[in-house]
Design an enzyme around this catalytic site. Structure first.
Site, mmCIF file in Angstrom:
data_model
loop_
_atom_site.group_PDB
_atom_site.id
_atom_site.type_symbol
_atom_site.label_atom_id
_atom_site.label_comp_id
_atom_site.label_asym_id
_atom_site.label_seq_id
_atom_site.Cartn_x
_atom_site.Cartn_y
_atom_site.Cartn_z
ATOM 1 N N ASN A 25 39.075 22.260 -39.568
ATOM 2 C CA ASN A 25 38.989 23.551 -40.258
ATOM 3 C C ASN A 25 40.288 24.307 -40.018
ATOM 4 O OD1 ASN A 25 38.724 25.187 -37.828
ATOM 5 N ND2 ASN A 25 36.698 24.264 -37.666
ATOM 6 N N VAL A 34 33.235 15.126 -37.843
ATOM 7 C CA VAL A 34 34.282 14.211 -37.387
ATOM 8 C C VAL A 34 35.268 14.939 -36.468
ATOM 9 C CG1 VAL A 34 35.859 14.467 -39.379
ATOM 10 C CG2 VAL A 34 35.706 12.293 -38.172
ATOM 11 N N ASP A 35 35.486 16.204 -36.730
ATOM 12 C CA ASP A 35 36.379 17.038 -35.917
ATOM 13 C C ASP A 35 35.886 17.079 -34.461
ATOM 14 O OD1 ASP A 35 38.321 18.859 -35.230
ATOM 15 O OD2 ASP A 35 37.548 20.501 -36.441
ATOM 16 N N SER A 118 36.105 16.461 -46.444
ATOM 17 C CA SER A 118 35.319 17.480 -47.200
ATOM 18 C C SER A 118 33.923 17.051 -47.624
ATOM 19 C CB SER A 118 36.072 17.981 -48.453
ATOM 20 O OG SER A 118 37.043 18.927 -48.117
ATOM 21 N N GLY A 120 31.347 16.169 -45.818
ATOM 22 C CA GLY A 120 30.256 16.481 -44.883
ATOM 23 C C GLY A 120 29.795 17.917 -45.095
HETATM 24 P P1 ADP Z 1 34.132 18.409 -43.708
HETATM 25 O O1 ADP Z 1 33.948 19.754 -43.081
HETATM 26 O O2 ADP Z 1 35.559 18.143 -44.148
HETATM 27 O O3 ADP Z 1 33.127 18.124 -44.761
HETATM 28 P P2 ADP Z 1 32.714 16.717 -41.778
HETATM 29 O O4 ADP Z 1 33.169 16.331 -40.423
HETATM 30 O O5 ADP Z 1 31.465 17.529 -41.894
HETATM 31 O O6 ADP Z 1 33.969 17.418 -42.465
HETATM 32 O O7 ADP Z 1 32.521 15.411 -42.653
HETATM 33 C C1 ADP Z 1 33.573 14.641 -43.183
HETATM 34 C C2 ADP Z 1 33.139 13.194 -43.247
HETATM 35 O O8 ADP Z 1 33.284 12.588 -41.967
HETATM 36 C C3 ADP Z 1 31.669 13.003 -43.631
HETATM 37 O O9 ADP Z 1 31.611 11.984 -44.628
HETATM 38 C C4 ADP Z 1 31.022 12.544 -42.337
HETATM 39 O O10 ADP Z 1 29.940 11.663 -42.577
HETATM 40 C C5 ADP Z 1 32.164 11.793 -41.686
HETATM 41 N N1 ADP Z 1 32.099 11.594 -40.229
HETATM 42 C C6 ADP Z 1 31.442 12.297 -39.280
HETATM 43 N N2 ADP Z 1 31.667 11.779 -38.061
HETATM 44 C C7 ADP Z 1 32.501 10.708 -38.222
HETATM 45 C C8 ADP Z 1 33.099 9.730 -37.355
HETATM 46 N N3 ADP Z 1 32.911 9.759 -36.035
HETATM 47 N N4 ADP Z 1 33.878 8.771 -37.914
HETATM 48 C C9 ADP Z 1 34.107 8.735 -39.241
HETATM 49 N N5 ADP Z 1 33.589 9.610 -40.114
HETATM 50 C C10 ADP Z 1 32.791 10.589 -39.610
#
Ligand code: ADP
Length: 173
Positions: A25, A34-35, A118, A120
């Protein structure tokens, strides 16, 4: 071209590549999804370095070290929040991929892994986002000699299936 792009299902924090991309973010101070996973795996030094960066506008990208991650670097990019498609979301998402790849190339990175930015919490429709990710990446690789491998890491079966389908459509002879 096809050999330079790989689609895998799994956890991006486990990948041994030169750089992984973080869907961050704009504060760059950590979050969920993922962050959060990347910060947990990298350890507290990552947050310390992120604090020195002064945040990051949507569509842009910044680079840090990877600390305890198997990846040497993390490229932090800020995807758009989906607002029904009325807010230049496609353009911002394209910029995330372009700017991350550009930064990788400038840092002599040979292998890079992307999550589905983006799609998620930010709510960008998966199929639409996947088309952008693959199109921008193939366009970039056509004129870039530095990056040898781009890995798209799909978190779960649905994302994997979507990426595979669009990848196959893109590379039909
Ligand atoms: P955003 O806020 O950009 O949508 P999110 O983290 O919520 O970010 O999600 C982005 C993507 O990362 C989603 O498709 C989610 O399923 C995926 N994701 C979450 N954790 C992991 C991980 N450990 N490795 C790879 N992808 C992940």
């Amino acid at each position: 071209m096809k050999e330079r792009i790989e689609i895998v299902e799994g956890d991006i924090t486990k990948l041994k590549v030169d750089a992984i991309v973080n869907a961050a973010n704009s504060s760059l101070l950590g979050g969920g999804g993922v962050d959060g996973a990347i910060h947990r795996a990298a350890g507290p030094k990552l947050l310390e370095e992120c604090r020195t960066l002064g945040g990051c506008p949507t569509g842009e990208a910044k680079i840090t070290k990877g600390y305890n991650l198997p990846a040497k670097f993390v490229i932090h990019t800020v995807g758009p929040v989906w607002c029904g498609g009325y807010n230049k979301e496609d353009d911002f998402l394209s910029s995330c991929y372009k700017n991350s790849l550009k930064l990788a190339s400038e840092n002599n990175i040979k292998s890079i892994a992307f999550p589905a930015i983006s799609t998620g919490v930010y709510g960008f429709p998966l199929e639409r986002a996947t088309k952008i990710a693959l199109k921008i990446t193939t366009d970039f690789l056509m004129t870039d000699q530095t990056i040898e491998k781009v890995v798209f890491v799909c978190f779960g079966k649905i994302a994997y299936k979507t990426y595979k389908e669009i990848y196959d459509q893109l590379f039909v002879e």
